[in-house]
Design a protein around this motif. Sequence first.
Motif, mmCIF file in Angstrom:
data_model
loop_
_atom_site.group_PDB
_atom_site.id
_atom_site.type_symbol
_atom_site.label_atom_id
_atom_site.label_comp_id
_atom_site.label_asym_id
_atom_site.label_seq_id
_atom_site.Cartn_x
_atom_site.Cartn_y
_atom_site.Cartn_z
ATOM 1 N N ALA A 85 -22.568 17.977 87.889
ATOM 2 C CA ALA A 85 -22.148 18.700 86.692
ATOM 3 C C ALA A 85 -20.686 18.385 86.401
ATOM 4 O O ALA A 85 -19.845 18.444 87.298
ATOM 5 N N THR A 87 -19.019 19.989 83.778
ATOM 6 C CA THR A 87 -18.837 21.018 82.759
ATOM 7 C C THR A 87 -17.548 21.773 83.008
ATOM 8 O O THR A 87 -16.920 21.678 84.070
ATOM 9 N N ARG A 88 -17.149 22.557 82.024
ATOM 10 C CA ARG A 88 -15.980 23.415 82.197
ATOM 11 C C ARG A 88 -16.190 24.371 83.370
ATOM 12 O O ARG A 88 -15.295 24.589 84.189
ATOM 13 N N ASP A 89 -17.380 24.971 83.465
ATOM 14 C CA ASP A 89 -17.642 25.914 84.548
ATOM 15 C C ASP A 89 -17.492 25.242 85.904
ATOM 16 O O ASP A 89 -16.960 25.844 86.845
ATOM 17 N N ARG A 212 -18.369 12.598 79.897
ATOM 18 C CA ARG A 212 -19.136 13.836 80.080
ATOM 19 C C ARG A 212 -18.200 15.019 80.292
ATOM 20 O O ARG A 212 -18.455 16.133 79.811
ATOM 21 N N SER A 213 -17.094 14.785 81.002
ATOM 22 C CA SER A 213 -16.121 15.859 81.222
ATOM 23 C C SER A 213 -15.472 16.279 79.911
ATOM 24 O O SER A 213 -15.264 17.468 79.652
ATOM 25 N N GLU A 215 -16.722 16.003 76.923
ATOM 26 C CA GLU A 215 -17.716 16.581 76.025
ATOM 27 C C GLU A 215 -17.691 18.102 76.064
ATOM 28 O O GLU A 215 -17.988 18.764 75.082
ATOM 29 N N THR A 216 -17.359 18.642 77.240
ATOM 30 C CA THR A 216 -17.426 20.089 77.410
ATOM 31 C C THR A 216 -16.222 20.814 76.841
ATOM 32 O O THR A 216 -16.164 22.030 76.910
ATOM 33 N N TRP A 217 -15.234 20.063 76.301
ATOM 34 C CA TRP A 217 -14.150 20.797 75.639
ATOM 35 C C TRP A 217 -13.812 20.272 74.250
ATOM 36 O O TRP A 217 -13.253 21.007 73.436
ATOM 37 N N ASP A 220 -15.231 22.497 71.419
ATOM 38 C CA ASP A 220 -14.981 23.938 71.441
ATOM 39 C C ASP A 220 -13.486 24.234 71.487
ATOM 40 O O ASP A 220 -12.716 23.516 72.131
#
Length: 292
Positions: A85, A87-89, A212-213, A215-217, A220
């Motif tokens: 993963a 993702t931000r999380d 991919r990293s 993409e999560t920010w 948004d």
Amino acid sequence: MARRIDVTGADGVRLAAWEFGDPAKAGPDPGEADAPDAPGVLLLHGLMGRASHWASTARRLSARHRAVALDQRGHGRSEKPPEGAFTRDAYVDDAEAALEQLGLGPAVLIGHAMGALTAWQLAAKRPDLVRGLVISDMRASALGGASQREWAEWFTSWPVPFATLADVRKWFGEDDPWVERPNPARGEFYAEVMAESPDGWRPVFDPGQMLRSRETWVHDAHWEELAQVRCPALVVRGLDGELGRAEAQEMVRVLPRGQYAEVADAGHLVHYDQPGAWLAAIEPFLDSLDGE
């Protein structure tokens, strides 16, 4: 010196943390920097970065703090799981795990770019672990899909493998179409994230994982988490960086205890472009936290 400490991040991902300064001595004087109760600092690099990018900052801070820099997942010596993963999380949970496993909290988080976003999201999530925050050249606004496409095209333009590290420094410092004027510090920054392979020098990260990293920010905005940060926070921008003055000052306004600093003759890589001025900007803030 830097001592490696292994950390287990979210989903069992293996992370490498690096503690700068001399190891703790037996029976240390409480006033010494390497005392166990020295205030903790966790440094978080930006996208494509690595813990060693913080070496000069961490060594300076280790005189009075327990300074640790983290290779985030997909970066440096940390694990790069193909199906992991990004993702931000995941990034936030990794930083949280590092603080807890290293016994650093409540710590000051110093983050550059993506690392700064991770830092303020963690500060909002776990105020008990974070006593101060330094945000270096990271926007709270969404960057938009066009930014992601530009980055994908940029990665494909890299002339990898590079024959030598000198070629790396020259391309990123002079020849890269993203460079507006020669910038040796930028060349050094990217030379630090290259490793020698049988056919030449290649990045230690996977460009696909970097995309991919992002993409999560990029799609948004993150103003809401910024407003939830309760500890003192310093927003630092390079005058020629990616964070504009108006947005930086709005971030300071949104932060309940925000402060502002800017560094002249610096771009996005503030701590590389002007290391002395960077330290001059953050050290009074750190001193104020230590006095609380």
